[in-house]
Design a protein around this motif. Sequence first.
Motif, PDB file in Angstrom:
ATOM      1  N   ALA A 280       0.755  -1.505   0.196  1.00  0.00           N
ATOM      2  CA  ALA A 280      -0.108   0.256   0.160  1.00  0.00           C
ATOM      3  C   ALA A 280       1.012   1.465  -0.063  1.00  0.00           C
ATOM      4  N   ARG A 281       2.133   1.401  -0.867  1.00  0.00           N
ATOM      5  CA  ARG A 281       3.124   2.154  -0.712  1.00  0.00           C
ATOM      6  C   ARG A 281       3.591   2.629   0.422  1.00  0.00           C
ATOM      7  N   LYS A 282       3.434   2.023   1.559  1.00  0.00           N
ATOM      8  CA  LYS A 282       4.359   1.899   2.363  1.00  0.00           C
ATOM      9  C   LYS A 282       5.629   0.996   2.924  1.00  0.00           C
ATOM     10  N   PRO A 283       6.851   1.189   3.364  1.00  0.00           N
ATOM     11  CA  PRO A 283       7.382   0.181   3.801  1.00  0.00           C
ATOM     12  C   PRO A 283       6.725  -0.929   4.453  1.00  0.00           C
ATOM     13  N   ASN A 284       7.482  -1.762   3.894  1.00  0.00           N
ATOM     14  CA  ASN A 284       6.465  -3.409   5.142  1.00  0.00           C
ATOM     15  C   ASN A 284       6.907  -4.307   5.000  1.00  0.00           C
ATOM     16  N   GLY A 285       8.439  -4.234   6.156  1.00  0.00           N
ATOM     17  CA  GLY A 285       8.917  -5.879   6.007  1.00  0.00           C
ATOM     18  C   GLY A 285      10.705  -5.434   6.427  1.00  0.00           C
TER      19      GLY A 285
ATOM     20  N   ARG B  62       6.290  -1.320   9.581  1.00  0.00           N
ATOM     21  CA  ARG B  62       5.115  -2.114   9.361  1.00  0.00           C
ATOM     22  C   ARG B  62       3.833  -0.685   8.927  1.00  0.00           C
ATOM     23  N   ASN B  63       2.975  -0.941   8.138  1.00  0.00           N
ATOM     24  CA  ASN B  63       2.455  -0.043   7.491  1.00  0.00           C
ATOM     25  C   ASN B  63       3.142   1.351   7.915  1.00  0.00           C
ATOM     26  N   GLY B  64       4.321   2.012   7.212  1.00  0.00           N
ATOM     27  CA  GLY B  64       5.727   2.557   7.089  1.00  0.00           C
ATOM     28  C   GLY B  64       5.928   3.014   8.630  1.00  0.00           C
TER      29      GLY B  64
END
Length: 131
Positions: free
Chosen positions: A13-18, A34-36
């Motif tokens: 969803a256009r956010k860093p996640n991992g 997680r979710n940006g």
Amino acid sequence: YAYGEYFTTTWSARKPNGKGVMVSADTTFTGAWRNGDMDGRFTIAATDGYNEKGRYAEGLRVGAFKVLMPNGDRYEYLYEMGLLHGEQVMIIQRDEAYGRERRTLWYDHGTPIQKPRSKNKPLLRDTPIVR
């Protein structure tokens, strides 16, 4: 990003996640998002020698953090949901002498307080490290 930062991680969803790495002009952030938000154990290192290790939860600092400054000063912080809480230890260069000095500060959810009294011990002043 346009201002020179870049990520090496997975996106959702256009956010860093991992797990991954974010690099800015002089600082590298290694950990997980997680979710940006920063979420998990992190190491933050700058080219001038600054180094910080600790854990984030939903973008807030939690638990123990250790910071090493370029001049050798060390800081050990405790956070509770993003606020300084409990005993904070600084081992810093003495102002007018050789060697290092240990200083202790106490916080209650971000507010500086006097050292809590122990039931077994009276209130003591902090003193420099004895060599």
